[in-house]
Scaffold this motif. Structure first.
Motif, short mmCIF file in Angstrom:
data_model
loop_
_atom_site.label_atom_id
_atom_site.label_comp_id
_atom_site.label_asym_id
_atom_site.label_seq_id
_atom_site.Cartn_x
_atom_site.Cartn_y
_atom_site.Cartn_z
N ARG A 106 51.48 55.04 40.78
CA ARG A 106 53.20 55.02 40.68
C ARG A 106 52.84 55.03 39.45
O ARG A 106 53.89 55.37 39.14
CB ARG A 106 53.03 53.92 41.43
N LEU A 160 51.50 56.36 37.05
CA LEU A 160 51.09 57.41 36.38
C LEU A 160 51.99 58.74 37.00
O LEU A 160 51.91 59.73 35.97
CB LEU A 160 50.01 57.99 36.69
N GLY A 161 53.56 58.01 37.46
CA GLY A 161 54.08 59.32 38.19
C GLY A 161 54.03 60.21 39.17
O GLY A 161 54.65 60.88 39.84
N ALA A 211 56.28 60.03 41.73
CA ALA A 211 57.72 59.48 41.82
C ALA A 211 58.31 60.60 42.60
O ALA A 211 59.06 59.87 42.88
CB ALA A 211 57.89 60.56 40.44
N ALA A 258 57.61 57.13 46.26
CA ALA A 258 57.79 56.08 46.90
C ALA A 258 58.14 55.65 45.76
O ALA A 258 58.59 54.10 45.73
CB ALA A 258 56.38 55.17 47.34
N GLY A 259 57.98 56.74 44.29
CA GLY A 259 58.78 55.87 43.59
C GLY A 259 57.29 55.69 42.36
O GLY A 259 56.74 56.18 42.23
N THR A 260 58.86 54.78 41.35
CA THR A 260 58.05 54.66 39.87
C THR A 260 57.67 53.38 39.73
O THR A 260 57.43 52.54 40.81
CB THR A 260 58.84 55.15 38.95
N SER A 261 57.70 52.68 38.19
CA SER A 261 57.16 51.22 38.76
C SER A 261 58.14 51.19 36.88
O SER A 261 57.77 52.21 35.91
CB SER A 261 55.63 51.03 38.57
N PHE A 262 58.49 50.47 37.07
CA PHE A 262 59.32 49.51 35.51
C PHE A 262 57.93 48.85 34.31
O PHE A 262 58.32 49.00 33.82
CB PHE A 262 60.65 47.80 35.83
N ILE A 263 56.54 49.31 34.91
CA ILE A 263 55.44 48.73 34.55
C ILE A 263 55.16 50.14 33.61
O ILE A 263 54.39 51.20 34.53
CB ILE A 263 54.45 48.33 34.74
N THR A 264 54.30 50.08 32.44
CA THR A 264 53.62 51.01 32.30
C THR A 264 51.86 51.12 31.53
O THR A 264 52.01 49.64 32.07
CB THR A 264 54.14 51.32 30.53
N SER A 303 64.89 48.56 44.02
CA SER A 303 64.33 49.94 43.73
C SER A 303 62.88 50.64 43.85
O SER A 303 62.04 49.99 43.56
CB SER A 303 65.33 49.30 42.22
N ASP A 304 63.14 51.78 43.33
CA ASP A 304 62.34 52.35 43.84
C ASP A 304 61.11 51.90 41.78
O ASP A 304 59.43 52.56 42.04
CB ASP A 304 62.46 53.96 43.52
N ARG A 344 60.79 48.87 41.33
CA ARG A 344 60.16 47.84 41.35
C ARG A 344 60.88 47.27 40.41
O ARG A 344 60.21 45.78 40.45
CB ARG A 344 58.91 47.86 41.36
N TRP A 345 62.15 46.65 40.49
CA TRP A 345 62.96 45.95 39.73
C TRP A 345 64.24 45.37 40.52
O TRP A 345 63.62 43.91 39.94
CB TRP A 345 63.41 46.36 38.36
N ARG A 382 63.30 58.25 31.11
CA ARG A 382 62.33 57.59 32.31
C ARG A 382 63.43 56.36 33.08
O ARG A 382 63.36 56.54 34.50
CB ARG A 382 62.08 56.44 31.15
N TRP A 402 67.23 55.36 48.96
CA TRP A 402 66.14 54.79 49.62
C TRP A 402 65.70 53.30 50.40
O TRP A 402 66.64 52.80 49.63
CB TRP A 402 65.01 55.08 48.83
N TRP A 406 61.55 62.46 52.55
CA TRP A 406 59.64 61.55 53.36
C TRP A 406 61.09 60.31 53.63
O TRP A 406 61.84 59.12 52.87
CB TRP A 406 59.84 60.56 51.66
#
Lengths: 469, 444
Positions: A257, A259-260, A263, A266-272, A388-389, A391-392, B173, B359, B420
């Motif tokens: 997630r 790494l995208g 995306a 299920a989405g992305t992440s606030f974490i890098t 949110s996707d 995760r925030w 982003r 979603w 999805w």
């Protein structure tokens, strides 16, 4: 069952030009039974086999599967995968890292094997769940109950020499409930999971759980009051601790997630990848994911890429500590997989998943947590929730909840709602209980959607000065 | 050798079953998943088998037969299991005809589909041209053949094919756009158009600021509106109503939406990805009105639920329904377009929002329709009909019935959406203008 078709698939892939190949052969039996308001609605048995193969050709990846267990068919799907990989040549080639394959065999023990449980016994158990609800005498016009058992036998083989045989039995008892008093209604849902045999019903106690749910829903309808919005302390029961652990810790540390790769679904992440070590919560917060918890809904000893499972500290002492990896994500980020690769079956690629995700218990008794609260809410369990996707931004609405005044539990609070950011939630935790409970769950990710068995939970948590409404 | 549904029915009747349905299927699906403007993996699936429904009196069971050589063994085991169960008083048999079906209409170009990665790159290039930096998504070609036989004499063959591309484009982003291209004919498939739209939304969404709570008039993109339609339509199954889990219970003949709303399930519509010639009982497909001018006209039925509600079966029975036996399910949903141009809907908003996708829709109370969902991708502030800014981190906290009653306008333009989890059933949806949508957000 021709398990050696897996070896054949891998050998054929290498002969056709793959630089790496894996195959998964599966034999499954899924039994399900459901009661709708006391009526036996559906009895279903699905027994089948299949084979899935994943290959790398010139840094491009392809997957193919079939439910027809014949050599000619396997040869065709492998050839198809090779052609598909060649047609989708990547600019940046994939590399799954160096792994020495192991030959192992593991299984989750069953005191009472699922295969030996007859239909009468299954029906009696389901009926007992319904009777536990109806015997409360409360009006429950919506009762959909189910018992599902899944037994998977898998053989996993790679071109690096891995040979993993696994036998995975899982038991599920679930319910969707609707309570009614006059024109007022409440919704409820439970999903109890056990990795093991039929003895799991003794451990899960679905009848007791569902009767309690009916009583709680009716008490909320009869005596419940809405919360006056504002800041107050919050005592989270293990189910709420668990959903927060799963949604706002487990998901955002999934490396695919980050790494995208997920995306668009299920989405992305606030974490890098650079977030490791950053503060996300208070010092007392340790959130872990551990596949090796016996009987946990996400129990396994080797993941679906043949890597030995271990406990992962995701948030440690309030800081982002470890990401969840499969071989693909680990290779891209220059690290090693930590055995988070899972697939729902032979016909899906293994992707990064949680297993059993929970807050590590600490030292407070329930009474100690409670007595420190002057004015607050005890949220035992949740109903509506979402996040949110990235995760925030998350929301948990209490299903069973009570007011707390001067360290004492008072009457039921109806639908208290917590809508906070991930950092606000984990930073507000000031004390962690010593108790422990895991609830089952079905986690959705991947495309096509892979709903995978997990569990989530932990101890009671106390959060200070958090906005509720 | 494929599993013969005709043979399964014959063998099951000989063993003593009373009613039998066998849906023999061959599935051959292709998919390309991509992210960061690169293909991640190419997937191919082949599945062969027969989904079988068996009734012994009113004792019911479903099973799968994957290996033709084991069909007899599976049926004999099923018979033993069924004898240990009990009757379902709601069961009223399966459809007895008449059975008249059309001809499968599969685009041969989808059967021979080739060059999936090329369509993906076309979409990515269009998104980049519109302002996207990075794209992720999937392309899926579905191809399935069905051979349905029932003990009541239904014999139907169907072939279904579709192609869809789902693309999420990022300009930065926190700024993204999502769009879908879906078709049952390759000539109608427009991946570049989906890429362009996703890229444009992403470019427009740059620099989002935290949204503010309140009630706002909102223009809903077909993708997001499709999610609400999906949630609404799933409650229209008679089995969900009988389970006591539907907000539409006891509401036939009542107003459940604004007069703008006319909603149907139409599996007979050839352009729909959910197109099929018959349901899993063999009932010929037809358009099933659910809501007409805001009034609930009825539910989706199989033969048993139809008899219980004293109506005709609607051709909605599914062997794969998550609830009940042969549970009625929507297949190809269509919401009738309105009379407004897309821009006219925007001009009807003085102070409001344009929401493009969502979603994680979850209910607090299914029977009341209380839910919340999290808009994602472009969330735009509208003033005097113009987009004036981009938001993030908000939630729609609403009641589904109330929301449908506040629909104040629909566009002439419609799009087929399927995405999805959120839009689980292919749906033709217009843009919608909804008054007073309740927006909440995390307090900190």
């Amino acid at each position: 069952m021709d398990w050696e078709l897996g070896d054949f698939a891998v050998d054929h892939a290498l002969q056709r030009g793959a630089s790496w190949a894996e195959a998964r052969v599966e034999d499954r039996r899924i039994d399900s039974m459901s009661l709708r308001n006391g009526i036996l609605d559906n009895v279903s048995v699905d027994e089948g086999q299949g084979l899935g193969v994943r290959i790398l050709v010139d840094g491009s990846m392809a997957f193919a599967s079939t439910s027809r267990m014949e050599k000619g068919e396997v040869r065709e799907i492998v050839d198809g995968a090779i052609a598909a990989a060649r047609a989708t040549r990547r600019t940046h080639g994939l590399n799954l890292g160096e792994v020495r394959g192991q030959e192992v065999r593991w299984e989750a023990p069953q005191a009472q094997p699922l295969a030996e449980v007859g239909v009468e016994e299954r029906l009696a158990a389901l009926q007992a769940m319904d009777e536990a609800i109806t015997s409360t005498g409360l009006e429950m016009p919506g009762r959909v109950l189910e018992i599902i058992t899944r037994l998977f036998e898998r053989y996993y083989v790679t071109s690096e020499g891995a040979r993993v045989r696994a036998r995975i039995p899982r038991l599920f008892a679930g319910a969707t409930l609707q309570a009614k008093q006059g024109t007022e209604t409440e919704s409820g849902f439970r999903w109890l999971t056990y990795t093991g045999g039929w003895e799991g019903l003794e451990a899960l106690k679905p009848g007791e759980v569902l009767a309690h749910e009916a009583e709680v829903m009716h008490r909320a309808l009869k005596e419940g009051h809405r919360v006056t919005p504002g800041r107050m302390d919050l005592l989270c029961g293990p189910q709420v601790t668990g959903i927060a652990s799963h949604e706002s810790c487990g998901h955002p540390v999934e490396a695919d997630r980050i790494l995208g790769r997920e995306a668009s679904q299920a989405g992305t992440s606030f974490i890098t990848p650079q977030s490791l070590g950053e503060r996300i919560g208070s010092d007392v917060v340790n959130v872990v994911d551990d596949p090796t918890v016996e009987h946990g809904g996400g129990f396994y000893l080797y993941d679906d890429e043949g890597t030995k499972a271990r406990r992962r500290y995701l948030y440690k002492e309030g800081r982002i500590h470890e990401l969840l990896h499969n071989r693909e994500s680990a290779s891209i980020l220059g690290t090693e997989t930590n055995a988070a690769a899972r697939t729902v079956g032979f016909n899906r690629e293994p992707i990064v998943r949680m297993a059993n995700t929970f807050v590590e218990p600490k030292d407070h008794t329930f009474e100690e947590l409670l007595e420190g609260i002057h004015h607050g809410i005890y949220m035992v369990s949740f109903t509506e929730w979402n996040i949110s996707d990235t995760r925030w931004n998350q929301k948990y609405t209490g299903r069973e909840a009570y007011f707390i005044e001067d360290g004492e539990i008072q009457g039921p609070a109806r639908g208290p709602s917590l809508e906070v950011t991930t950092r606000a939630f984990w930073s507000a935790v000031d004390a962690v209980g010593k108790d422990f409970y895991l609830e089952g769950g079905l986690c959705g990710k991947g495309d096509p959607l892979q709903g995978i068995d997990v569990s989530m939970g932990g101890p009671h948590l106390r959060l200070r000065n958090i906005p509720l409404r | 050798m494929d599993v013969s549904s005709q043979e399964i029915v014959a063998r099951a009747l000989k063993l003593g079953f009373d009613d039998v349905i066998a849906d023999g299927y061959v599935v051959s699906n292709l998919q390309v998943r991509f992210s960061n403007n690169e293909v991640d993996i190419a997937n191919q699936w082949r599945e062969y088998g027969a989904r079988v429904f068996l009734a012994l009196g009113k004792r019911l069971m479903t099973t799968e037969i994957h290996d033709p050589s084991k069909a007899g063994e599976v049926l004999e085991t099923t018979l033993k299991i069924l004898k240990g169960t009990r009757e379902n008083p709601d069961y009223q048999g399966i459809y007895e005809g008449p059975f008249r079906y059309g001809t499968p209409m599969v685009d041969p170009k989808l059967r021979e589909f080739d060059g999936a990665a090329g369509y993906v790159h076309e979409a990515i290039a269009a998104a980049q041209k519109a302002g996207a930096a990075s794209c992720a998504g999937t392309l899926m070609r579905r191809l399935e053949a069905h051979d349905l036989n029932t003990s009541e004499g239904a014999q139907g063959r169907d072939e279904r094919a579709s192609v869809e591309l789902s693309i999420r484009a990022f300009s930065e982003r926190d700024a993204s756009g999502h769009a879908i291209a879906a078709a049952t004919r390759l000539s109608d498939f427009t991946p570049g158009e989906a890429g362009r739209k996703a890229g444009e939304i992403a470019a427009l969404a740059k620099g989002p600021r935290a949204g503010e709570e309140g009630r706002y008039d909102a223009v809903l993109d077909p993708l997001l509106f499709g999610s609400f339609i999906d949630a609404f339509t799933s409650m229209a199954s008679a089995m969900v109503v009988m389970a006591g889990l539907s907000m539409l219970q006891d509401k036939v003949g009542q107003k459940v939406a604004s007069p703008e709303v006319t909603l149907a399930d139409d599996p007979a519509q050839a352009a729909g990805m959910g197109h099929r010639l018959f349901d899993d009982e063999g009932v010929p497909s037809r358009r099933v009105p659910l809501v007409e001018a805001g009034v609930l006209r009825g539910y989706l039925h199989n033969t048993s639920t139809a008899k219980k509600f004293r109506v005709e079966p609607t051709g909605s029975a599914s062997l794969r329904a998550p609830l009940g036996f042969l549970g009625p399910m929507p297949s190809n949903v269509t919401l009738q377009p309105g009379e407004y141009g897309r821009e006219e809907l925007f001009s009807g908003v003085k102070e409001g929002l344009y929401l493009t996708n969502t979603w994680y829709t979850r209910y607090q109370n299914r029977v009341k329709g209380d839910f919340s969902t999290i808009p994602r991708d472009g969330i735009f502030r509208i003033k005097d009909g113009e987009i004036v800014g981009s938001w993030k981190d908000v939630r729609v906290t609403e009641n589904l019935l109330d929301l449908f009653k506040r629909i104040d306008g629909l566009s002439e333009e419609r799009h087929q959406v399927h995405w999805w989890g959120e839009v689980s059933v292919p749906t033709f949806a217009p843009y919608a203008l909804v008054r007073g949508v309740n927006i909440t957000r995390a307090k900190e």
